[in-house]
Design an enzyme around this catalytic site. Structure first.
Site, PDB file in Angstrom:
ATOM      1  N   SER A  53       0.721  -1.360  -0.041  1.00  0.00           N
ATOM      2  CA  SER A  53       0.047  -0.149   0.028  1.00  0.00           C
ATOM      3  C   SER A  53       0.943   1.241   0.185  1.00  0.00           C
ATOM      4  O   SER A  53       1.884   1.312   0.737  1.00  0.00           O
ATOM      5  CB  SER A  53      -0.950   0.139   1.234  1.00  0.00           C
ATOM      6  OG  SER A  53      -1.542  -1.108   1.232  1.00  0.00           O
TER       7      SER A  53
ATOM      8  N   CYS B  82       2.708   2.444  -2.224  1.00  0.00           N
ATOM      9  CA  CYS B  82       3.931   2.624  -2.911  1.00  0.00           C
ATOM     10  C   CYS B  82       3.920   2.809  -4.484  1.00  0.00           C
ATOM     11  O   CYS B  82       4.836   2.372  -5.082  1.00  0.00           O
ATOM     12  CB  CYS B  82       4.673   1.304  -2.780  1.00  0.00           C
ATOM     13  SG  CYS B  82       5.185   1.208  -1.202  1.00  0.00           S
ATOM     14  N   GLY B  83       3.075   3.553  -5.033  1.00  0.00           N
ATOM     15  CA  GLY B  83       2.956   3.963  -6.288  1.00  0.00           C
ATOM     16  C   GLY B  83       2.185   3.106  -7.196  1.00  0.00           C
ATOM     17  O   GLY B  83       2.253   3.155  -8.243  1.00  0.00           O
TER      18      GLY B  83
END
Ligand code: SPV
Ligand code: MN
Length: 625
Positions: free
Chosen positions: A273, A275-276
């Site tokens: 979650s 992290c891009g």
């Protein structure tokens, strides 16, 4: 209760219309399930939804009527607040209920079946007094697809039910077709006692999973990651379901990347979650199928994937016009959007962290009345919005939603991508030597610095294999083995890539811009199609400077210097070996053939790294390899 008593009880709690909808399914297990929780939770009334626009409108109106959502100035927009202590997935209280003799390994959170069952059922007792119970039917995956699964959600939260309308395909009609089966997932949720419209007893928050009966119980919480059954709760059940079959449930986006001459290549990517992941799936110029969960099946020797969902529950922090133009437009135009846990001013306008425009000085947010400089009980400043605040929208609102989003056959996956938040070790993009090397060394070794998406401290380097650890429903060895078997069963398995958007310089600055990921995906697209050469390093194959320079110029109209390339793609031997050693520790108590294979990869990779080190030193420029 016998059948007549059940029918009597249900017909007293619901309208004739709802009763007719329920019985028209001709499914005994559904009736039994609804009756059990109607009796236990004791709602004042029950509403059964079918797939109609009327029922959708009913649910949306209820969430406003119940004050679970507040209308905003823009048509179609609403805001929902979860309680101040209910802002993320609660890992500690999410547990698998296991019977004696079942061992899911030490990495999974488990609880004795009977104890957990009794506890949560005690919390359920009369929990819906004064409320309405909503009964919903959904389809996970596209409708009329061999990939898809049916499920039933019971909830007393119209917000949860409304979110599901935006995030999933309704499945009432599909349920009618499947007949009198028990083969579906079940979810029971109650927000429990409310205070100021939020769950009051968060200390009694529970998410308990029964893998045997395919049922998840959730209570005393509203945050969607704990409550929306079809999302992470169903994902855990599906992970368990597919383990003995030939397919995968992965915490992956699915996106199309446009290549040269009209070619398009699909990718599936797993990132922890925040992290891009969502912003990769939404990259301008590419197309999105989904941003969170994929079912992947073998088809004609390829991996074929569908998006389980039909919408996005995305992190809103840092969404700004420049970096996220597509979702920015959706969030700033009319149409259904549920904002959660951000700031609302008196004019019904909303503001979030990192939005890049001026924000209001006061309003209402997840912690109540707010004004600039507000401090909490511990004297810490209360930010204007929560870091894990989110938006909920349907996928087809996005300009670049892919033409195959609803395709029941799914799309062929050319590449898997694994990425985490790593400030000092991994290069921005690399391709594995083969499927197993990628699954083991990019997937099974995935680490990420923690974020606000789960409760607890941020910035701590945390192991999260395939970004699926929070949802894994059986031992690590078997899951890794299942992935390896899936790949070896394919004649054309996906290429496997590892990415890292979060590399920092020594003085703590990010080495890459937010949109640089648009370059890495283009390079991966070329690789899948055999259109780019690489440099072979101990950790995998990395891009040539000339190729990246060209793509930076084409995609971002940016100059990419040799110095940047060297800083970003330097092979950092001590850091990479330290990572292997950290991950060795993680797995030291696990066993099985996949774990053995993993340790063999650790040894081989370490050997390659040490050879490079003895020849060229600790930090080796890609030009010296
Ligand atoms: C995630 O945290 O991975 C999400 C949001 O996608 S949640 O619904 O909380 O799982
Ligand atoms: Mn997710």
């Amino acid at each position: 209760m016998n059948n007549t008593e059940i029918e009597k009880m249900l017909s007293q709690k619901m309208s004739e219309n709802s009763f007719a909808k329920l019985t028209a399914l001709n499914n005994d297990a559904v009736i039994e399930f609804v009756a059990k929780y109607a009796e236990l939770c004791s709602p004042d009334s029950i509403y059964v939804c079918d797939d109609s626009a009327d029922d959708r409108a009913y649910i949306r109106n209820k969430s406003i009527e119940n004050n679970e959502e507040i209308k905003l100035a823009t048509e179609g927009h609403t805001i929902h607040f979860d309680g101040p202590k209910d802002q993320a997935r609660d890992k500690a209280n999410t547990k698998y209920l296991v019977k004696e003799g079942v061992n899911l390994g030490e990495k999974l959170n488990t609880k004795d079946y009977q104890e957990g069952y009794d506890e949560v059922h005690e919390f359920f007792e009369n929990s819906m007094n004064g409320k309405e119970m909503y009964v919903r039917f959904f389809c996970l995956g596209p409708v009329n697809s061999d990939f898809s699964l049916s499920c039933v959600q019971i909830t007393d939260s119209a917000y949860v039910a409304h979110s599901e309308d935006l995030l999933y395909r309704t499945g009432y009609e599909q349920f009618k077709k499947v007949g009198n089966t028990k083969n579906f997932f079940r979810f029971v949720h109650t927000a429990g006692e409310l205070e100021n419209n939020v769950s009051k007893n968060v200390d009694k928050r529970r998410v308990f999973i029964d893998l045997e009966d395919n049922i998840v119980y959730s209570t005393n919480t509203q945050y969607a990651g704990n409550t929306v059954g079809l999302k992470k709760l169903a994902m855990r059940l599906a992970i368990n379901k597919c383990k003995d079959e030939d397919w995968l449930t992965e915490h992956m986006f699915v996106m199309g990347v446009n290549g040269p001459e009209g070619r398009k290549t699909y990718f599936a990517g797993a990132f922890p979650s925040a992290c891009g992941k969502t912003s990769t799936a939404m990259l301008p110029g590419e197309t999105i199928i989904g941003d969170d969960i994929a079912y992947i099946r073998p088809r004609n020797g390829h991996a074929q994937a569908v998006n389980v969902e039909n919408g996005i529950f995305g992190i809103i922090r840092d969404v700004n016009q420049k970096d996220d133009p597509i979702i920015w437009d959706v969030l700033n135009s009319e149409g259904e959007v549920i904002f959660s846990n951000i700031l609302k001013d008196e004019n019904g306008k909303v503001y979030w962290l990192g939005m890049g425009t001026e924000t209001a000085d006061k309003g209402v947010n997840y912690a109540g009345e707010w004004e600039k400089g507000k401090k909490d009980a511990n004297g810490n400043e209360v930010s204007l919005a929560h870091k894990n605040a989110r938006y909920t929208v349907e996928l087809d609102r996005l300009d670049n939603s892919d033409e195959n989003t609803q395709n029941p056959e799914g799309v062929t996956i050319g590449g898997f991508i694994y990425g985490g938040r790593d400030s000092d070790t991994s290069v921005p993009v690399a391709e594995s030597f083969n499927f197993a090397h990628g699954v083991l060394m990019y997937g099974a070794t995935l680490e990420s610095e923690t974020t606000a998406a789960t409760l607890g401290a941020e910035g701590v380097r945390t192991f999260n294999l395939m970004s699926i650890l929070d949802f894994l429903a059986y031992p690590l060895n078997d899951y890794i083995q299942h992935n390896l078997d899936f790949g070896s069963g394919l004649t054309n398995p996906p290429r496997v890539f590892g990415v890292n958007y979060f590399l920092k310089s020594k003085d703590g600055k990010y080495l890459n811009g937010m949109l640089d990921k648009g370059v890495w995906v283009k390079w991966m697209e070329l690789r899948v199609n055999g259109d780019a050469e690489t440099i072979t390093t101990p950790i995998g194959n990395i891009p040539l400077y000339e190729d990246l320079q060209k793509i930076f110029s084409q995609v971002l109209n940016k100059e990419y210097t040799k110095d940047q390339y060297i800083e970003q793609f330097t092979i950092r031997v001590p850091e990479l070996i330290a990572k292997i050693n950290r991950i060795r520790k993680v797995y030291e108590n696990e066993s099985g053939s996949a774990i053995e294979q993993l340790f063999a990869e650790f040894d081989a990779q370490e050997k390659r790294l040490k050879e490079l080190q003895s020849e060229k030193g600790d930090h080796v420029s890609p030009f010296d390899i």
